[in-house]
Design a protein around this motif. Structure first.
Motif, mmCIF file in Angstrom:
data_model
loop_
_atom_site.group_PDB
_atom_site.id
_atom_site.type_symbol
_atom_site.label_atom_id
_atom_site.label_comp_id
_atom_site.label_asym_id
_atom_site.label_seq_id
_atom_site.Cartn_x
_atom_site.Cartn_y
_atom_site.Cartn_z
ATOM 1 N N ILE A 28 13.343 9.913 -58.970
ATOM 2 C CA ILE A 28 11.914 10.390 -59.223
ATOM 3 C C ILE A 28 11.754 11.859 -58.549
ATOM 4 C CG2 ILE A 28 9.447 9.979 -59.160
ATOM 5 C CD1 ILE A 28 10.852 8.413 -61.483
ATOM 6 N N ASP A 29 12.028 11.651 -57.227
ATOM 7 C CA ASP A 29 11.935 13.139 -56.704
ATOM 8 C C ASP A 29 12.655 14.198 -57.221
ATOM 9 O OD1 ASP A 29 13.962 11.590 -55.267
ATOM 10 O OD2 ASP A 29 13.858 13.360 -53.565
ATOM 11 N N VAL A 30 13.900 13.893 -57.640
ATOM 12 C CA VAL A 30 14.735 14.825 -58.017
ATOM 13 C C VAL A 30 14.248 15.409 -59.326
ATOM 14 C CG1 VAL A 30 17.126 15.313 -58.658
ATOM 15 C CG2 VAL A 30 16.809 13.962 -56.722
ATOM 16 N N TYR A 31 13.940 14.451 -60.134
ATOM 17 C CA TYR A 31 13.281 14.826 -61.581
ATOM 18 C C TYR A 31 12.179 15.495 -61.613
ATOM 19 C CZ TYR A 31 10.693 14.213 -66.006
ATOM 20 O OH TYR A 31 10.212 14.454 -67.166
ATOM 21 N N GLU A 32 11.239 15.311 -60.511
ATOM 22 C CA GLU A 32 10.068 15.947 -60.459
ATOM 23 C C GLU A 32 10.254 17.524 -60.016
ATOM 24 O OE1 GLU A 32 6.901 15.252 -61.231
ATOM 25 O OE2 GLU A 32 7.757 13.533 -62.116
ATOM 26 N N LYS A 33 11.380 17.615 -59.022
ATOM 27 C CA LYS A 33 11.812 19.101 -58.590
ATOM 28 C C LYS A 33 12.371 19.728 -59.746
ATOM 29 C CE LYS A 33 14.526 21.062 -54.829
ATOM 30 N NZ LYS A 33 15.310 20.907 -53.644
ATOM 31 N N LEU A 34 13.029 19.007 -60.479
ATOM 32 C CA LEU A 34 13.788 19.764 -61.611
ATOM 33 C C LEU A 34 12.661 20.188 -62.810
ATOM 34 C CD1 LEU A 34 16.402 20.544 -63.316
ATOM 35 C CD2 LEU A 34 16.307 18.113 -64.107
ATOM 36 N N ARG A 35 11.797 19.252 -63.027
ATOM 37 C CA ARG A 35 10.902 19.166 -64.010
ATOM 38 C C ARG A 35 9.750 20.478 -63.598
ATOM 39 N NH1 ARG A 35 5.437 18.291 -64.721
ATOM 40 N NH2 ARG A 35 5.597 17.128 -62.676
ATOM 41 N N LEU A 36 9.528 20.565 -62.287
ATOM 42 C CA LEU A 36 8.910 21.868 -61.684
ATOM 43 C C LEU A 36 9.385 23.104 -61.895
ATOM 44 C CD1 LEU A 36 6.939 19.899 -58.826
ATOM 45 C CD2 LEU A 36 5.812 20.786 -61.052
ATOM 46 N N SER A 37 10.721 23.118 -61.851
ATOM 47 C CA SER A 37 11.604 24.262 -62.011
ATOM 48 C C SER A 37 11.587 25.004 -63.461
ATOM 49 C CB SER A 37 12.970 24.150 -61.677
ATOM 50 O OG SER A 37 12.959 23.780 -60.281
ATOM 51 N N ILE A 38 11.144 24.224 -64.341
ATOM 52 C CA ILE A 38 11.273 24.665 -65.788
ATOM 53 C C ILE A 38 10.218 25.798 -66.143
ATOM 54 C CG2 ILE A 38 10.978 23.904 -68.291
ATOM 55 C CD1 ILE A 38 12.353 21.297 -67.587
ATOM 56 N N ARG A 39 10.669 26.842 -66.599
ATOM 57 C CA ARG A 39 9.722 27.817 -67.053
ATOM 58 C C ARG A 39 9.352 27.499 -68.712
ATOM 59 N NH1 ARG A 39 14.014 31.610 -65.147
ATOM 60 N NH2 ARG A 39 13.512 31.669 -62.799
ATOM 61 N N SER A 40 8.348 28.205 -69.101
ATOM 62 C CA SER A 40 7.888 27.803 -70.474
ATOM 63 C C SER A 40 9.097 27.976 -71.532
ATOM 64 C CB SER A 40 6.814 28.815 -70.763
ATOM 65 O OG SER A 40 6.543 28.680 -72.007
ATOM 66 N N GLY A 41 9.319 27.130 -72.275
ATOM 67 C CA GLY A 41 10.433 27.117 -73.378
ATOM 68 C C GLY A 41 11.726 26.645 -72.840
ATOM 69 N N GLU A 42 11.960 26.563 -71.497
ATOM 70 C CA GLU A 42 13.486 26.098 -71.079
ATOM 71 C C GLU A 42 13.501 24.775 -71.235
ATOM 72 O OE1 GLU A 42 14.934 28.909 -67.469
ATOM 73 O OE2 GLU A 42 13.369 27.557 -67.157
#
Length: 83
Positions: A10-24
């Motif tokens: 979960i912590d890795v998923y959240e870090k990845l999710r928060l790294s996404i810019r609009s439309g990526e």
């Protein structure tokens, strides 16, 4: 395009999710990441040092030794009298 499903904590998923810019997509966030071809292990590191590996340059060690030789304790600053 072919896809693959992966499992993330979960912590890795959240870090990845928060790294996404609009439309990526997740792929677009991960693609530029670099991963070393070989991972050093404790055994590999031990072998490196046993074979004379230093980890830092002689120039760096010389600079540290020079700084240590020229180092002096901090000056004591006398408190100023209150007016």
């Amino acid at each position: 395009m072919a896809t693959k499903t992966i499992t993330l904590e979960i912590d890795v998923y959240e870090k990845l999710r928060l790294s996404i810019r609009s439309g990526e997509s997740f792929s677009e966030v991960i693609r530029p990441a670099s991963f070393p071809d070989s991972v050093i292990t404790g055994a590999g590191l031990r072998k490196y040092f046993q074979q004379g590996g230093r980890g830092v340059s002689e120039q760096y060690l010389d600079a540290i030794e020079t700084a240590a030789r020229n180092d002096s304790p901090p000056r004591k600053i006398q408190p100023q009298a209150k007016i």
